[in-house]
Motif scaffolding. Structure first.
Motif, PDB file in Angstrom:
ATOM      1  N   GLY A  30      27.404  97.834  25.594  1.00  0.00           N
ATOM      2  CA  GLY A  30      26.279  97.422  26.633  1.00  0.00           C
ATOM      3  C   GLY A  30      25.039  97.362  25.558  1.00  0.00           C
ATOM      4  N   VAL A  31      23.907  96.769  26.145  1.00  0.00           N
ATOM      5  CA  VAL A  31      22.629  96.844  25.532  1.00  0.00           C
ATOM      6  C   VAL A  31      21.636  97.761  25.873  1.00  0.00           C
ATOM      7  CG1 VAL A  31      23.017  94.448  24.778  1.00  0.00           C
ATOM      8  CG2 VAL A  31      21.832  94.716  26.790  1.00  0.00           C
ATOM      9  N   GLY A  32      20.915  98.249  25.268  1.00  0.00           N
ATOM     10  CA  GLY A  32      19.682  99.113  25.489  1.00  0.00           C
ATOM     11  C   GLY A  32      20.356 100.275  26.125  1.00  0.00           C
ATOM     12  N   ARG A  33      19.643 100.779  27.215  1.00  0.00           N
ATOM     13  CA  ARG A  33      19.996 102.069  28.016  1.00  0.00           C
ATOM     14  C   ARG A  33      21.272 101.920  28.676  1.00  0.00           C
ATOM     15  NH1 ARG A  33      15.414 105.442  30.274  1.00  0.00           N
ATOM     16  NH2 ARG A  33      16.371 105.053  32.293  1.00  0.00           N
ATOM     17  N   GLU A  34      21.725 100.692  29.188  1.00  0.00           N
ATOM     18  CA  GLU A  34      23.181 100.433  29.522  1.00  0.00           C
ATOM     19  C   GLU A  34      24.131 100.888  28.444  1.00  0.00           C
ATOM     20  OE1 GLU A  34      23.776  96.672  31.417  1.00  0.00           O
ATOM     21  OE2 GLU A  34      21.708  96.530  31.881  1.00  0.00           O
ATOM     22  N   PHE A  73      23.819  88.757  29.325  1.00  0.00           N
ATOM     23  CA  PHE A  73      23.064  88.986  27.881  1.00  0.00           C
ATOM     24  C   PHE A  73      23.749  88.275  26.853  1.00  0.00           C
ATOM     25  CE2 PHE A  73      22.160  93.083  29.866  1.00  0.00           C
ATOM     26  CZ  PHE A  73      20.803  93.043  30.203  1.00  0.00           C
ATOM     27  N   SER A  74      23.299  87.633  25.893  1.00  0.00           N
ATOM     28  CA  SER A  74      23.958  86.640  25.071  1.00  0.00           C
ATOM     29  C   SER A  74      24.978  87.444  24.160  1.00  0.00           C
ATOM     30  CB  SER A  74      22.955  86.116  24.064  1.00  0.00           C
ATOM     31  OG  SER A  74      22.308  86.961  23.420  1.00  0.00           O
ATOM     32  N   THR A  75      24.734  88.852  23.883  1.00  0.00           N
ATOM     33  CA  THR A  75      25.412  89.499  22.966  1.00  0.00           C
ATOM     34  C   THR A  75      26.735  89.979  23.944  1.00  0.00           C
ATOM     35  OG1 THR A  75      24.399  91.689  23.548  1.00  0.00           O
ATOM     36  CG2 THR A  75      23.737  90.315  21.199  1.00  0.00           C
ATOM     37  N   VAL A  76      26.526  90.511  25.092  1.00  0.00           N
ATOM     38  CA  VAL A  76      27.728  90.740  25.935  1.00  0.00           C
ATOM     39  C   VAL A  76      28.422  89.560  26.081  1.00  0.00           C
ATOM     40  CG1 VAL A  76      28.047  91.652  28.205  1.00  0.00           C
ATOM     41  CG2 VAL A  76      26.409  92.701  27.285  1.00  0.00           C
ATOM     42  N   ASP A  77      27.922  88.603  26.361  1.00  0.00           N
ATOM     43  CA  ASP A  77      28.795  87.099  26.547  1.00  0.00           C
ATOM     44  C   ASP A  77      29.796  87.166  25.106  1.00  0.00           C
ATOM     45  OD1 ASP A  77      27.476  86.859  28.793  1.00  0.00           O
ATOM     46  OD2 ASP A  77      26.238  84.993  28.232  1.00  0.00           O
ATOM     47  N   ALA A  78      29.027  87.327  23.998  1.00  0.00           N
ATOM     48  CA  ALA A  78      29.719  87.089  22.818  1.00  0.00           C
ATOM     49  C   ALA A  78      30.858  88.019  22.480  1.00  0.00           C
ATOM     50  CB  ALA A  78      28.837  87.037  21.603  1.00  0.00           C
ATOM     51  N   SER A  85      26.310  85.842  39.952  1.00  0.00           N
ATOM     52  CA  SER A  85      25.689  85.160  38.910  1.00  0.00           C
ATOM     53  C   SER A  85      25.666  85.824  37.436  1.00  0.00           C
ATOM     54  CB  SER A  85      24.084  85.018  39.626  1.00  0.00           C
ATOM     55  OG  SER A  85      23.464  86.246  39.459  1.00  0.00           O
ATOM     56  N   GLY A  86      24.867  85.103  36.638  1.00  0.00           N
ATOM     57  CA  GLY A  86      24.944  85.548  35.326  1.00  0.00           C
ATOM     58  C   GLY A  86      26.135  85.082  34.313  1.00  0.00           C
ATOM     59  N   SER A  87      25.803  84.958  33.393  1.00  0.00           N
ATOM     60  CA  SER A  87      26.658  84.468  32.190  1.00  0.00           C
ATOM     61  C   SER A  87      27.752  85.209  31.989  1.00  0.00           C
ATOM     62  CB  SER A  87      26.043  83.890  30.809  1.00  0.00           C
ATOM     63  OG  SER A  87      25.205  85.044  30.479  1.00  0.00           O
TER      64      SER A  87
END
Length: 191
Positions: free
Chosen positions: A47-51, A95-100, A121-123
């Motif tokens: 996950g990114v950031g605080r997540e 998030f682009s990194t989560v998608d990748a 929704s969301g990628s």
């Protein structure tokens, strides 16, 4: 101070009483993690950031339960394989990194459990084998016009993840037959 703490805890607790049309994320997480353990799979978190910080806390407790648990991008992270599970979070939907990372996991044959507040929704949803809906405010639906919110931006979602993960560890301890002594024995002594 206790009044403010109670207000914050009540707000986080309300996330788990919000009606949804999907199975509870607690049930999904316990089922997916215990299934990965049964097939001797590794568990990865991202996950990114605080997540991401909440997922790292989950990863630590999974290791305390005796599972092979790894944070994506750590220097000692092994490769992901078809027996494995990636747990990723994209509160606002993508998030682009989560998608990748989810894309790599899926192309390697692993299962992907996506946690999100935006399951429609969301990628990132496109990469998920299963979605855990955590119906909490994120930055995607934060009301920036409110003068001073109690839990701004994604704090409600992030706090809900922490509480959710504590419930997951409690339930997994029962499912896996791991008592407090065994869990404590796996805690680091390099402190």
């Amino acid at each position: 101070m206790s009044t403010l703490a109670s207000q914050i805890c009540n707000q986080i607790s309300s996330v788990f009483t919000n009606p949804t049309t999907t199975p509870p994320p607690l049930d999904i997480l316990v089922e997916e993690i215990s299934s990965a353990a049964a097939r001797n799979g590794k568990i990865f978190v991202y996950g990114v950031g605080r997540e991401g910080l909440m997922l790292k806390a989950l990863c630590m407790r999974l290791a305390h339960l005796g599972l092979s648990a790894h944070c994506v991008f750590d220097m000692t992270t092994p490769p992901i394989s078809p027996h494995d599970l990636l747990i990723a979070s994209a509160g606002p939907g993508g998030f682009s990194t989560v998608d990748a990372i989810c894309g790599v996991a899926r192309s390697s044959g692993a299962r992907v459990l996506l946690l999100t507040a935006q399951p429609e929704s969301g990628s990132s949803v496109a990469y998920a084998s299963v979605v855990g809906h955590v119906p909490a405010q994120t930055m995607a639906d934060d009301d920036a016009g409110e003068s001073r919110p109690l839990l701004p931006m994604g704090s409600l979602y992030e706090g809900a993840l922490f509480v959710l993960f504590e419930m997951v560890i409690f339930k997994l301890g029962e499912v896996l037959g791991e008592g407090p002594e065994a869990v404590r024995a796996r805690h680091t002594n390099l402190e």
